[in-house]
Design a protein around this motif. Structure first.
Motif, PDB file in Angstrom:
ATOM      1  N   PHE A   1     -56.243  31.519  23.258  1.00  0.00           N
ATOM      2  CA  PHE A   1     -55.962  30.391  24.148  1.00  0.00           C
ATOM      3  C   PHE A   1     -57.031  30.270  25.231  1.00  0.00           C
ATOM      4  O   PHE A   1     -57.432  29.191  25.600  1.00  0.00           O
ATOM      5  CB  PHE A   1     -54.577  30.584  24.771  1.00  0.00           C
ATOM      6  N   ILE A   2     -57.469  31.421  25.754  1.00  0.00           N
ATOM      7  CA  ILE A   2     -58.520  31.441  26.766  1.00  0.00           C
ATOM      8  C   ILE A   2     -59.602  32.421  26.338  1.00  0.00           C
ATOM      9  O   ILE A   2     -59.352  33.329  25.545  1.00  0.00           O
ATOM     10  CB  ILE A   2     -57.980  31.854  28.156  1.00  0.00           C
ATOM     11  N   GLU A   3     -60.793  32.246  26.839  1.00  0.00           N
ATOM     12  CA  GLU A   3     -61.878  33.176  26.537  1.00  0.00           C
ATOM     13  C   GLU A   3     -62.106  34.074  27.738  1.00  0.00           C
ATOM     14  O   GLU A   3     -62.215  33.603  28.862  1.00  0.00           O
ATOM     15  CB  GLU A   3     -63.150  32.411  26.195  1.00  0.00           C
ATOM     16  N   THR A   4     -62.132  35.363  27.479  1.00  0.00           N
ATOM     17  CA  THR A   4     -62.357  36.346  28.532  1.00  0.00           C
ATOM     18  C   THR A   4     -63.230  37.460  27.977  1.00  0.00           C
ATOM     19  O   THR A   4     -63.453  37.552  26.774  1.00  0.00           O
ATOM     20  CB  THR A   4     -61.026  36.968  29.013  1.00  0.00           C
ATOM     21  N   LYS A   5     -63.712  38.323  28.851  1.00  0.00           N
ATOM     22  CA  LYS A   5     -64.490  39.475  28.416  1.00  0.00           C
ATOM     23  C   LYS A   5     -63.602  40.516  27.756  1.00  0.00           C
ATOM     24  O   LYS A   5     -64.036  41.273  26.907  1.00  0.00           O
ATOM     25  CB  LYS A   5     -65.226  40.102  29.600  1.00  0.00           C
ATOM     26  N   GLU A   6     -62.351  40.567  28.175  1.00  0.00           N
ATOM     27  CA  GLU A   6     -61.392  41.514  27.612  1.00  0.00           C
ATOM     28  C   GLU A   6     -60.266  40.721  26.970  1.00  0.00           C
ATOM     29  O   GLU A   6     -59.892  39.660  27.455  1.00  0.00           O
ATOM     30  CB  GLU A   6     -60.830  42.428  28.707  1.00  0.00           C
ATOM     31  N   ALA A   7     -59.748  41.236  25.875  1.00  0.00           N
ATOM     32  CA  ALA A   7     -58.668  40.550  25.167  1.00  0.00           C
ATOM     33  C   ALA A   7     -57.394  41.370  25.265  1.00  0.00           C
ATOM     34  O   ALA A   7     -57.432  42.591  25.436  1.00  0.00           O
ATOM     35  CB  ALA A   7     -59.060  40.359  23.706  1.00  0.00           C
ATOM     36  N   LEU A   8     -56.274  40.693  25.137  1.00  0.00           N
ATOM     37  CA  LEU A   8     -54.993  41.379  25.096  1.00  0.00           C
ATOM     38  C   LEU A   8     -54.948  42.171  23.798  1.00  0.00           C
ATOM     39  O   LEU A   8     -55.010  41.609  22.709  1.00  0.00           O
ATOM     40  CB  LEU A   8     -53.845  40.372  25.166  1.00  0.00           C
ATOM     41  N   ALA A   9     -54.906  43.488  23.916  1.00  0.00           N
ATOM     42  CA  ALA A   9     -54.975  44.370  22.753  1.00  0.00           C
ATOM     43  C   ALA A   9     -53.602  44.867  22.332  1.00  0.00           C
ATOM     44  O   ALA A   9     -53.403  45.265  21.191  1.00  0.00           O
ATOM     45  CB  ALA A   9     -55.883  45.559  23.054  1.00  0.00           C
TER      46      ALA A   9
ATOM     47  N   ILE B   1     -57.316  53.884  27.997  1.00  0.00           N
ATOM     48  CA  ILE B   1     -58.133  52.675  27.918  1.00  0.00           C
ATOM     49  C   ILE B   1     -59.565  53.088  27.615  1.00  0.00           C
ATOM     50  O   ILE B   1     -60.084  54.045  28.192  1.00  0.00           O
ATOM     51  CB  ILE B   1     -58.100  51.918  29.268  1.00  0.00           C
ATOM     52  N   VAL B   2     -60.230  52.345  26.719  1.00  0.00           N
ATOM     53  CA  VAL B   2     -61.641  52.600  26.433  1.00  0.00           C
ATOM     54  C   VAL B   2     -62.493  51.881  27.465  1.00  0.00           C
ATOM     55  O   VAL B   2     -63.292  52.476  28.174  1.00  0.00           O
ATOM     56  CB  VAL B   2     -62.020  52.144  25.006  1.00  0.00           C
ATOM     57  N   SER B   3     -62.336  50.557  27.570  1.00  0.00           N
ATOM     58  CA  SER B   3     -63.126  49.761  28.504  1.00  0.00           C
ATOM     59  C   SER B   3     -62.310  48.529  28.880  1.00  0.00           C
ATOM     60  O   SER B   3     -62.486  47.462  28.310  1.00  0.00           O
ATOM     61  CB  SER B   3     -64.448  49.353  27.858  1.00  0.00           C
ATOM     62  N   GLY B   4     -61.398  48.691  29.793  1.00  0.00           N
ATOM     63  CA  GLY B   4     -60.538  47.579  30.171  1.00  0.00           C
ATOM     64  C   GLY B   4     -59.548  48.017  31.223  1.00  0.00           C
ATOM     65  O   GLY B   4     -59.886  48.805  32.105  1.00  0.00           O
ATOM     66  N   GLY B   5     -58.334  47.562  31.118  1.00  0.00           N
ATOM     67  CA  GLY B   5     -57.313  47.915  32.091  1.00  0.00           C
ATOM     68  C   GLY B   5     -55.946  47.489  31.606  1.00  0.00           C
ATOM     69  O   GLY B   5     -55.796  46.982  30.491  1.00  0.00           O
TER      70      GLY B   5
END
Length: 116
Positions: free
Chosen positions: A67-75, A97-101
């Motif tokens: 729906f939106i573009e971001t650097k991180e995605a809902l995983a 977490i590897v690289s996110g939050g």
């Protein structure tokens, strides 16, 4: 006990789950026990396929991708029971977490009604 959603956001990699380091996968497997040791409980959990598999719906328009573009995605997402928000935040900090939050949100109770 109140319930909270813990939303896991990660940078996506070409190999998806296959690119997650083994120690992080192991930490995810151990997470329910670690949370239980601190007086909480994981009620449910789901990992999501990569965002490239998503189909977004906006009004009558269907589009490929998120729906939106971001650097991180809902995983993924999991639901925990915790005494209060402070307790939920302490439990959510255990999320590997590897690289996110992560994002923590209180849940509003609802019933799923079966068709009669």
């Amino acid at each position: 006990m109140p319930q909270y959603a813990v939303l896991i956001f990660e940078r996506e990699t070409p190999g998806g789950v296959a690119d997650i380091p083994p120690e992080v996968m192991r930490a995810h497997e151990e997470l329910p026990a670690r949370i239980a040791e601190l007086g909480g409980r994981i009620v449910a959990g789901l990992a999501l396929e990569q965002s490239t598999t998503a189909t977004a719906i906006r009004d009558d328009l269907l589009t490929d991708g998120p729906f939106i573009e971001t650097k991180e995605a809902l995983a993924g997402i999991f639901v925990i029971e915790a005494r209060d928000l402070d307790h939920a935040l302490a439990l959510a900090r255990l999320t590997p977490i590897v690289s996110g939050g992560v994002e923590v949100r209180p849940l509003i109770g609802f019933e799923i009604l079966e068709p009669s």
